[in-house]
Design a protein around this motif. Structure first.
Motif, PDB file in Angstrom:
ATOM      1  N   MET A   1     -10.402  19.412   3.558  1.00  0.00           N
ATOM      2  CA  MET A   1     -10.040  18.287   4.422  1.00  0.00           C
ATOM      3  C   MET A   1      -9.807  17.039   3.570  1.00  0.00           C
ATOM      4  N   LEU A   2      -9.056  16.116   4.120  1.00  0.00           N
ATOM      5  CA  LEU A   2      -8.777  14.864   3.427  1.00  0.00           C
ATOM      6  C   LEU A   2     -10.009  13.955   3.432  1.00  0.00           C
ATOM      7  N   SER A   3     -10.241  13.311   2.308  1.00  0.00           N
ATOM      8  CA  SER A   3     -11.320  12.328   2.239  1.00  0.00           C
ATOM      9  C   SER A   3     -10.820  10.989   2.771  1.00  0.00           C
ATOM     10  N   LYS A   4     -11.773  10.061   3.018  1.00  0.00           N
ATOM     11  CA  LYS A   4     -11.392   8.726   3.482  1.00  0.00           C
ATOM     12  C   LYS A   4     -10.536   8.008   2.444  1.00  0.00           C
ATOM     13  N   ASN A   5     -10.867   8.180   1.172  1.00  0.00           N
ATOM     14  CA  ASN A   5     -10.087   7.530   0.111  1.00  0.00           C
ATOM     15  C   ASN A   5      -8.675   8.094   0.028  1.00  0.00           C
ATOM     16  N   GLN A   6      -8.538   9.388   0.228  1.00  0.00           N
ATOM     17  CA  GLN A   6      -7.205   9.998   0.209  1.00  0.00           C
ATOM     18  C   GLN A   6      -6.366   9.512   1.384  1.00  0.00           C
ATOM     19  N   ILE A   7      -6.970   9.417   2.548  1.00  0.00           N
ATOM     20  CA  ILE A   7      -6.258   8.896   3.721  1.00  0.00           C
ATOM     21  C   ILE A   7      -5.837   7.455   3.473  1.00  0.00           C
ATOM     22  N   LYS A   8      -6.723   6.662   2.908  1.00  0.00           N
ATOM     23  CA  LYS A   8      -6.415   5.256   2.610  1.00  0.00           C
ATOM     24  C   LYS A   8      -5.256   5.152   1.629  1.00  0.00           C
ATOM     25  N   LEU A   9      -5.283   5.973   0.581  1.00  0.00           N
ATOM     26  CA  LEU A   9      -4.203   5.950  -0.416  1.00  0.00           C
ATOM     27  C   LEU A   9      -2.881   6.327   0.218  1.00  0.00           C
ATOM     28  N   ILE A  10      -2.861   7.414   0.959  1.00  0.00           N
ATOM     29  CA  ILE A  10      -1.598   7.918   1.514  1.00  0.00           C
ATOM     30  C   ILE A  10      -1.008   6.942   2.524  1.00  0.00           C
ATOM     31  N   THR A  11      -1.843   6.372   3.384  1.00  0.00           N
ATOM     32  CA  THR A  11      -1.320   5.413   4.366  1.00  0.00           C
ATOM     33  C   THR A  11      -0.842   4.134   3.686  1.00  0.00           C
ATOM     34  N   SER A  12      -1.465   3.772   2.554  1.00  0.00           N
ATOM     35  CA  SER A  12      -1.034   2.561   1.839  1.00  0.00           C
ATOM     36  C   SER A  12       0.381   2.713   1.287  1.00  0.00           C
ATOM     37  N   LEU A  13       0.810   3.954   1.071  1.00  0.00           N
ATOM     38  CA  LEU A  13       2.129   4.193   0.485  1.00  0.00           C
ATOM     39  C   LEU A  13       3.273   3.893   1.447  1.00  0.00           C
ATOM     40  N   GLN A  14       2.937   3.514   2.673  1.00  0.00           N
ATOM     41  CA  GLN A  14       3.973   3.039   3.596  1.00  0.00           C
ATOM     42  C   GLN A  14       4.478   1.659   3.176  1.00  0.00           C
ATOM     43  N   GLN A  15       3.757   1.000   2.266  1.00  0.00           N
ATOM     44  CA  GLN A  15       4.158  -0.313   1.765  1.00  0.00           C
ATOM     45  C   GLN A  15       4.684  -0.194   0.331  1.00  0.00           C
ATOM     46  N   LYS A  16       5.773  -0.894   0.065  1.00  0.00           N
ATOM     47  CA  LYS A  16       6.436  -0.799  -1.239  1.00  0.00           C
ATOM     48  C   LYS A  16       5.513  -1.179  -2.395  1.00  0.00           C
ATOM     49  N   LYS A  17       4.696  -2.217  -2.221  1.00  0.00           N
ATOM     50  CA  LYS A  17       3.875  -2.677  -3.343  1.00  0.00           C
ATOM     51  C   LYS A  17       2.900  -1.601  -3.801  1.00  0.00           C
ATOM     52  N   TYR A  18       2.431  -0.774  -2.869  1.00  0.00           N
ATOM     53  CA  TYR A  18       1.511   0.298  -3.253  1.00  0.00           C
ATOM     54  C   TYR A  18       2.274   1.501  -3.816  1.00  0.00           C
ATOM     55  N   ARG A  19       3.486   1.736  -3.319  1.00  0.00           N
ATOM     56  CA  ARG A  19       4.309   2.786  -3.935  1.00  0.00           C
ATOM     57  C   ARG A  19       4.593   2.428  -5.385  1.00  0.00           C
ATOM     58  N   ASP A  20       4.919   1.159  -5.628  1.00  0.00           N
ATOM     59  CA  ASP A  20       5.172   0.706  -7.004  1.00  0.00           C
ATOM     60  C   ASP A  20       3.906   0.794  -7.853  1.00  0.00           C
ATOM     61  N   GLN A  21       2.790   0.405  -7.271  1.00  0.00           N
ATOM     62  CA  GLN A  21       1.526   0.398  -8.013  1.00  0.00           C
ATOM     63  C   GLN A  21       1.109   1.799  -8.432  1.00  0.00           C
ATOM     64  N   HIS A  22       1.192   2.740  -7.501  1.00  0.00           N
ATOM     65  CA  HIS A  22       0.712   4.099  -7.771  1.00  0.00           C
ATOM     66  C   HIS A  22       1.820   5.035  -8.244  1.00  0.00           C
ATOM     67  N   GLN A  23       3.069   4.585  -8.159  1.00  0.00           N
ATOM     68  CA  GLN A  23       4.220   5.420  -8.525  1.00  0.00           C
ATOM     69  C   GLN A  23       4.214   6.739  -7.739  1.00  0.00           C
ATOM     70  N   LEU A  24       3.990   6.589  -6.427  1.00  0.00           N
ATOM     71  CA  LEU A  24       3.950   7.725  -5.521  1.00  0.00           C
ATOM     72  C   LEU A  24       4.757   7.418  -4.271  1.00  0.00           C
ATOM     73  N   PHE A  25       5.279   8.465  -3.618  1.00  0.00           N
ATOM     74  CA  PHE A  25       5.930   8.300  -2.321  1.00  0.00           C
ATOM     75  C   PHE A  25       5.621   9.503  -1.442  1.00  0.00           C
ATOM     76  N   VAL A  26       5.821   9.337  -0.139  1.00  0.00           N
ATOM     77  CA  VAL A  26       5.454  10.362   0.838  1.00  0.00           C
ATOM     78  C   VAL A  26       6.706  10.986   1.448  1.00  0.00           C
ATOM     79  N   ALA A  27       6.678  12.306   1.635  1.00  0.00           N
ATOM     80  CA  ALA A  27       7.727  13.020   2.357  1.00  0.00           C
ATOM     81  C   ALA A  27       7.058  13.908   3.403  1.00  0.00           C
TER      82      ALA A  27
END
Length: 256
Positions: A1-27
């Motif tokens: 199951m997803l942890s709280k930190n993983q959920i927080k990270l993935i939902t943050s990627l809806q914002q460009k600044k966090y995509r740039d920070q982590h160099q990640l995107f969601v599909a």
């Protein structure tokens, strides 16, 4: 199951600044995720339901760093879709390499401040369909890894290099008498009457303002997509992605 930190990270990627920070995107969605995995885009997290795993072989593909089986309730927490899929993937943003030989010998698209995510995603699909390998975007063009852009590409993002750059410097670098710069304008020549070359830049402008004045000055070949029948009242203008499809189609038609 997803942890709280993983959920927080993935939902943050809806914002460009966090995509740039982590160099990640969601599909999201089976086809889109599968196409990106098949294209060897590195997967940081592959999140799926038991039912999805039983029906899909990409689970066993290489370059998947973390596989997480979960349920529909948790997927809903990280999804940006109204109707969440059974699979969500977090990909590492790949490096975009400019192949100068390909650019000099082929057609590339230039997007001058295109703002709508759906338009950008559709234009990427159009480029992929017509074999255009490079799209250059102004710094103010909508972010490639916006979730709506990713969904609209339907996987074509893995086949086209999209580079954000200074458009004026780019055009001046490649522009020569043998390397035309095309743009669409009301005062342009009807595209169907033009002999189009197999290489050059095709510029598509902002949805409301068109091509900026700075870039207009660099255009060598002004094209016009005529309405029909001539003289009849029609829509004021074409959507930028629709215009891109008509233009790319005519360029390719002339190669047959």
């Amino acid at each position: 199951m997803l942890s709280k930190n993983q959920i927080k990270l993935i939902t943050s990627l809806q914002q460009k600044k966090y995509r740039d920070q982590h160099q990640l995107f969601v599909a999201e969605g089976n086809k889109l995720v599968s196409d990106l995995v098949e294209a060897k885009t590195e997967v940081e997290f592959l999140i799926y339901t038991k039912e999805w795993k039983e029906c899909n072989s990409i689970y066993n593909k290489a370059k998947i760093n973390n596989r997480i089986e979960t349920d529909a309730t948790q997927i809903k927490k990280i999804s940006s879709l109204k109707t969440p899929s059974t699979v969500v993937a977090v990909f590492k943003i790949p490096s975009q390499l400019i192949n100068e030989t390909v650019i000099q010998d082929s057609l590339s698209l230039i997007l001058d401040d295109v703002q709508d995510p759906g338009n950008l995603g559709t234009i990427i699909r159009i480029a992929d369909w017509f074999g255009i390998k490079h799209i250059f975007c102004s710094r103010n063009t909508v972010d490639l890894y916006n979730s709506k852009v990713i969904q609209a590409t339907m996987g074509a993002i893995s086949n086209v290099n999209i580079i954000y750059t200074d458009l004026e410097k780019l055009i001046l670098k490649y522009k020569t008498p043998d390397f035309p710069v095309y743009g669409t304008f009301l005062e342009g020549e009807i595209i169907y009457n033009c002999q189009l070359q197999k290489k050059g830049f095709i510029i598509m402008g902002n949805e409301g303002k068109g091509v900026s004045e700075t870039i207009q000055k660099l255009v060598t070949n002004k094209l016009y997509i005529p309405d029909f029948p001539n003289g009849q009242a029609t829509s004021e203008s074409l959507n930028v992605s629709v215009a891109a499809s008509i233009i790319c189609s005519e360029f390719r038609r002339q190669e047959f």
